[in-house]
Design a protein around this motif. Structure first.
Motif, short mmCIF file in Angstrom:
data_model
loop_
_atom_site.label_atom_id
_atom_site.label_comp_id
_atom_site.label_asym_id
_atom_site.label_seq_id
_atom_site.Cartn_x
_atom_site.Cartn_y
_atom_site.Cartn_z
N LYS A 61 32.51 -9.42 52.55
CA LYS A 61 34.02 -9.75 52.99
C LYS A 61 33.88 -10.61 54.13
N ILE A 62 35.22 -11.37 54.25
CA ILE A 62 35.50 -12.48 55.44
C ILE A 62 36.52 -12.09 56.08
N ALA A 63 36.20 -11.93 57.29
CA ALA A 63 37.46 -11.97 58.29
C ALA A 63 38.37 -12.88 58.61
N LEU A 64 39.50 -12.95 58.63
CA LEU A 64 40.25 -13.86 58.79
C LEU A 64 40.80 -13.42 60.67
N ARG A 79 47.32 -17.78 56.15
CA ARG A 79 46.93 -16.52 55.94
C ARG A 79 47.66 -16.48 54.61
N PRO A 80 48.13 -16.38 53.23
CA PRO A 80 48.59 -16.06 52.57
C PRO A 80 47.87 -17.42 50.91
N PHE A 81 48.14 -18.56 51.77
CA PHE A 81 47.57 -19.43 51.60
C PHE A 81 45.60 -19.43 51.65
N PHE A 82 45.24 -18.83 52.21
CA PHE A 82 43.91 -18.31 52.77
C PHE A 82 43.57 -17.24 51.51
N GLU A 83 43.84 -16.15 51.82
CA GLU A 83 43.94 -15.06 51.14
C GLU A 83 43.28 -15.43 49.28
N ALA A 84 45.10 -15.75 49.26
CA ALA A 84 45.12 -16.98 47.80
C ALA A 84 43.99 -17.37 47.02
N LYS A 85 43.07 -18.05 47.76
CA LYS A 85 41.81 -19.24 47.64
C LYS A 85 40.97 -18.53 47.64
N VAL A 86 40.73 -17.16 48.27
CA VAL A 86 39.46 -16.73 48.15
C VAL A 86 39.49 -15.76 47.27
N LYS A 87 40.58 -14.88 46.34
CA LYS A 87 40.96 -14.51 45.85
C LYS A 87 40.83 -14.62 43.99
N ALA A 88 41.24 -16.50 44.48
CA ALA A 88 40.64 -17.33 42.72
C ALA A 88 39.37 -17.84 43.12
N LEU A 89 38.66 -18.37 43.36
CA LEU A 89 37.02 -18.18 44.01
C LEU A 89 36.20 -16.35 43.62
N PRO A 91 37.04 -12.94 43.04
CA PRO A 91 38.48 -11.63 42.95
C PRO A 91 37.85 -10.62 43.42
N ASP A 92 36.10 -10.08 43.84
CA ASP A 92 35.73 -8.61 43.94
C ASP A 92 35.44 -8.46 45.68
N CYS A 93 35.52 -10.63 46.22
CA CYS A 93 35.55 -10.66 48.26
C CYS A 93 36.74 -9.74 48.67
N GLN A 94 36.56 -9.40 49.69
CA GLN A 94 37.85 -8.91 50.57
C GLN A 94 37.58 -9.78 52.03
N VAL A 95 39.25 -10.00 52.09
CA VAL A 95 39.13 -10.78 53.53
C VAL A 95 40.23 -9.90 54.64
N LEU A 96 39.92 -9.91 55.50
CA LEU A 96 39.76 -9.23 56.86
C LEU A 96 40.55 -9.95 57.06
N ALA A 97 41.98 -9.35 57.44
CA ALA A 97 43.12 -10.31 58.43
C ALA A 97 42.93 -9.81 59.21
N SER A 98 43.50 -10.08 60.30
CA SER A 98 43.59 -9.17 61.88
C SER A 98 45.02 -10.52 62.38
N ASN A 99 45.91 -10.60 63.24
CA ASN A 99 46.70 -11.48 64.49
C ASN A 99 46.56 -10.67 65.14
#
Length: 384
Positions: A61-64, A79-89, A91-99
């Motif tokens: 789990k990666i918090a942004l 956010r979308p660029f970061f999330e897309a790159k994590v998913k590409a690297l 697929p099973d990782c989770q991004v915990l994004a907040s603002n």
């Protein structure tokens, strides 16, 4: 290094990461068995991996943690660029994004929630320096690494990496561009609308701008803008115009939001033609203002390679893999406590003349997005 070259290096790292993948659809299989996949991964377990905190074993789990939404880039680009790159690297990782919506206490609460939810790494774009140091120290106490994203966090040894642009160079670019627009006229009267004094970036931009402007123009009024608020920037510019009887030759605005506020104040005061105004972030509205001559320039920071670099580092940290040494190229930035390994990208000054070769060529904004009906004639005049 150019942003395109940097993107190429990231693509190579991505291929390498897939070849080594501990976070692919097969993660947790035999290839990772000897690394303790059931507990996350060897390194991730040491740094508080999700599996150690009661989360699903093997899922990193990666918090942004983003700072605010008044500046359009964070939700539309970072956010979308970061999330897309994590998913590409991974697929099973989770991004915990907040603002945090420019609320330091809210960002602290979001960081604590991410840690409680098993974040293996924090990618922190700080609302303010003091609260960010508290967040980083709490993460370190739980053996969770922290990447300072876009804004350096001073005064703590709990920052593991820093990913940003050369922010003093950003301010210097803005100042030098304004000098060019003013024909290096030493009697030119300039109003400075800086960023937030609580933001380390705001202070660094200001330092860079002063290094270009001091002694070469007359800085007749100067303000720091709380929360980077365009509304507050508009109020500040209105105050300056009243005090100066509308006699302003140029405006240093630290970003495109504050530029928009300053321009709104000058238009309300009936100033024609508008003096040259700087900006930063290449926001769509700013690009359109540049086309019609309301804003002189912006600073284009290619956010995709920045977000992707942070994602690559976060992926490696979260899955216990060594971060590629050539990612930083040996660069460090001192935050007052330690030399932080750093990825520093190169900013570019954008005016009407090179708009096509920068933000459009990189597809940061498309010609269709920029050249709406309202701006069709200006686009035609600019050769777009």
């Amino acid at each position: 290094m150019t942003t395109k070259a940097f993107s190429g290096r990231l693509a190579a790292w991505a291929l390498s990461a897939f070849a080594l993948s501990a976070c692919s659809q097969q993660q947790g299989g035999a290839a990772e068995g000897d690394k303790g996949a059931a507990a996350g991964s060897k390194g991730a377990g040491d740094k508080g991996a999700a599996g150690d905190k009661g989360g699903k074993a093997g899922v990193a789990k990666i918090a942004l943690l983003l700072p605010e939404s008044k500046t359009a880039r964070y939700e539309s680009k970072d956010r979308p660029f970061f999330e897309a790159k994590v998913k590409a690297l991974c697929p099973d990782c989770q991004v915990l994004a907040s603002n945090a919506n420019q609320d330091a206490s809210q960002q602290q609460a979001q960081a604590e929630a991410a840690l409680t939810n098993g974040a293996s790494v924090l990618v922190l774009d700080a609302v303010d320096s003091a609260s960010a140091a508290v967040i980083a120290n709490k993460a370190k106490a739980q053996k969770v690494p922290v990447i300072a994203y876009d804004r350096l966090v001073p005064g703590t040894d709990a920052i593991d990496y820093y990913v940003s642009f050369d922010n003093e160079a950003v301010g210097r670019l803005q100042g030098e561009s304004l000098l060019k627009a003013l024909n290096n006229r030493p009697t030119a009267r300039v109003v400075m609308i800086n960023g937030a004094a609580t933001d380390n970036n705001g202070l660094t931009f200001k330092k860079g701008a002063h290094s270009a402007l001091d002694g070469k123009v007359q800085v007749v009024k100067e303000y720091d803008t709380p929360d980077w608020s365009p509304d507050k920037a508009q109020d500040q510019m209105t105050q300056a115009l009243t005090a100066l009887n509308n006699q302003v030759d140029g405006v240093y605005a630290a970003n495109d939001g504050t530029a928009g506020g300053a321009i709104a104040a000058m238009k309300a005061a009936g100033i024609k033609p508008l003096p040259p105004v700087t900006g930063q972030d290449a926001e769509l509205a700013a690009v359109q203002r540049i086309l019609v001559g309301e804003q002189y320039m912006t600073v284009y920071k290619a956010i995709k390679p920045q977000a992707e670099a942070a994602a690559v580092i976060a992926y490696h940290l979260a899955t216990g893999k060594p971060v590629p040494t050539d990612l930083t190229g040996g660069k460090t930035v001192n935050n007052g406590t330690k030399d932080v390994p750093s990825v520093l990208l190169v900013p570019l000054a954008v005016t009407k003349e090179n708009l096509k070769d920068t933000v459009i060529a990189d597809a940061f904004w498309t010609q269709e997005q920029i050249c709406t009906a309202q701006y069709a004639e200006a686009c035609k005049s600019a050769g777009l």
